[in-house]
Motif scaffolding. Structure first.
Motif, mmCIF file in Angstrom:
data_model
loop_
_atom_site.group_PDB
_atom_site.id
_atom_site.type_symbol
_atom_site.label_atom_id
_atom_site.label_comp_id
_atom_site.label_asym_id
_atom_site.label_seq_id
_atom_site.Cartn_x
_atom_site.Cartn_y
_atom_site.Cartn_z
ATOM 1 N N PRO A 15 32.161 -44.858 -28.420
ATOM 2 C CA PRO A 15 31.087 -45.000 -27.435
ATOM 3 C C PRO A 15 30.649 -43.653 -26.879
ATOM 4 C CG PRO A 15 33.173 -45.695 -26.503
ATOM 5 C CD PRO A 15 33.430 -45.397 -27.943
ATOM 6 N N ILE A 16 29.329 -43.502 -26.717
ATOM 7 C CA ILE A 16 28.779 -42.258 -26.180
ATOM 8 C C ILE A 16 28.030 -42.507 -24.876
ATOM 9 C CG2 ILE A 16 27.156 -40.378 -26.608
ATOM 10 C CD1 ILE A 16 27.826 -40.635 -29.553
ATOM 11 N N ARG A 17 27.084 -43.460 -24.891
ATOM 12 C CA ARG A 17 26.287 -43.741 -23.695
ATOM 13 C C ARG A 17 26.165 -45.242 -23.498
ATOM 14 N NH1 ARG A 17 20.855 -41.225 -23.020
ATOM 15 N NH2 ARG A 17 21.389 -41.634 -20.892
ATOM 16 N N ARG A 97 36.564 -53.399 -29.233
ATOM 17 C CA ARG A 97 37.610 -52.572 -28.609
ATOM 18 C C ARG A 97 37.434 -52.522 -27.099
ATOM 19 N NH1 ARG A 97 36.799 -49.415 -33.248
ATOM 20 N NH2 ARG A 97 35.445 -47.991 -32.117
ATOM 21 N N LEU A 98 36.191 -52.532 -26.632
ATOM 22 C CA LEU A 98 35.966 -52.582 -25.180
ATOM 23 C C LEU A 98 36.506 -53.885 -24.600
ATOM 24 C CD1 LEU A 98 32.363 -51.163 -24.703
ATOM 25 C CD2 LEU A 98 34.483 -50.155 -23.876
ATOM 26 N N LYS A 99 36.343 -54.974 -25.351
ATOM 27 C CA LYS A 99 36.801 -56.269 -24.860
ATOM 28 C C LYS A 99 38.310 -56.449 -24.993
ATOM 29 C CE LYS A 99 32.441 -58.607 -25.415
ATOM 30 N NZ LYS A 99 31.690 -59.664 -26.089
ATOM 31 N N ASP A 100 38.985 -55.500 -25.625
ATOM 32 C CA ASP A 100 40.443 -55.517 -25.602
ATOM 33 C C ASP A 100 40.962 -55.289 -24.181
ATOM 34 O OD1 ASP A 100 40.676 -56.010 -28.274
ATOM 35 O OD2 ASP A 100 41.057 -53.922 -28.833
ATOM 36 N N TRP A 101 40.134 -54.669 -23.373
ATOM 37 C CA TRP A 101 40.482 -54.458 -21.980
ATOM 38 C C TRP A 101 40.175 -55.746 -21.229
ATOM 39 C CZ3 TRP A 101 41.627 -49.563 -19.509
ATOM 40 C CH2 TRP A 101 41.865 -48.549 -20.434
ATOM 41 N N ILE A 126 38.997 -45.169 -25.270
ATOM 42 C CA ILE A 126 38.657 -45.470 -26.670
ATOM 43 C C ILE A 126 38.177 -44.217 -27.378
ATOM 44 C CG2 ILE A 126 37.004 -46.709 -28.131
ATOM 45 C CD1 ILE A 126 37.179 -48.996 -26.070
ATOM 46 N N PHE A 127 37.371 -43.404 -26.706
ATOM 47 C CA PHE A 127 36.836 -42.197 -27.332
ATOM 48 C C PHE A 127 37.954 -41.210 -27.665
ATOM 49 C CE2 PHE A 127 34.684 -38.163 -27.627
ATOM 50 C CZ PHE A 127 33.521 -38.499 -28.300
ATOM 51 N N ARG A 128 38.950 -41.131 -26.806
ATOM 52 C CA ARG A 128 40.046 -40.183 -27.025
ATOM 53 C C ARG A 128 41.048 -40.656 -28.061
ATOM 54 N NH1 ARG A 128 38.271 -35.471 -25.833
ATOM 55 N NH2 ARG A 128 37.241 -35.473 -23.843
ATOM 56 N N LEU A 129 41.144 -41.955 -28.281
ATOM 57 C CA LEU A 129 42.096 -42.465 -29.274
ATOM 58 C C LEU A 129 41.516 -42.324 -30.605
ATOM 59 C CD1 LEU A 129 43.437 -45.666 -27.540
ATOM 60 C CD2 LEU A 129 44.539 -43.474 -27.720
#
Length: 129
Positions: A15-17, A97-101, A126-129
Motif C-alpha cells: 500500500p502507498i496511498r 492483508r489489511l483485513k488480517d487486522w 504491511i509495507f515494512r514486511l
C-alpha cells in the motif's frame, strides 16, 4: 455506516496511498483524489469502477497507460490488456492483508478518521514486511 476505501499499491502489492469516501459516492471521486499523488509508472491497473474517459486522459497526460476494463453499459467498448489485468490480484491481496487486522476487518472504529488511522497503521506494518 458505509465507506469505500480507494488505494494505490505498487507493483509488489504494498500500500502507498489511501482515500476514503462515503459508500454511496462514485468511484470517480476517489480516482480524482488519488490522481494528483500518483507516482510515475508505466501502467495503472484498476477495476471497472474507475473506467472514465477523463481518467484515461489524465493518466495519458502523466505518461501512464491504463489497463481498465470498460463497464458493461459502456456504448463503445475499450480495449485493455487482459493478461496484464490478471496482475490486479496483487491489489486484492493487499486489501486481504489489511483485513488480517481484526480492527480493520470488523471495523470497531465508527469514526472515519479513526478508522483511516487504523488502516494507515496496518499499511505501515504491511509495507515494512
Amino acid at each position: 455506516m458505509n465507506t469505500k476505501l480507494h488505494a494505490v499499491a505498487d507493483a509488489d502489492g504494498r500500500p502507498i496511498r489511501f482515500f476514503m469516501t462515503a459508500g454511496q459516492v462514485s468511484d470517480y471521486t476517489g480516482a480524482a483524489a488519488l490522481l494528483g499523488g500518483l507516482q510515475s509508472a508505466e501502467w495503472l491497473l484498476a477495476d471497472r469502477g474507475y473506467n472514465a474517459d477523463w481518467f484515461r486522459e489524465a493518466l495519458e497526460d502523466k505518461g501512464m497507460r491504463a489497463c481498465i476494463p470498460g463497464r458493461k453499459s459502456r456504448a463503445k467498448p475499450v480495449r485493455y490488456d487482459k493478461r496484464r489485468y490478471k496482475r490486479r490480484n496483487r491489489i486484492e491481496n493487499m486489501f486481504g492483508r489489511l483485513k488480517d487486522w481484526r480492527r480493520v476487518a470488523i471495523r470497531y472504529d465508527r469514526s472515519p478518521k479513526v478508522f483511516l488511522s487504523a488502516i494507515a497503521l496496518a499499511a505501515v506494518v504491511i509495507f515494512r514486511l
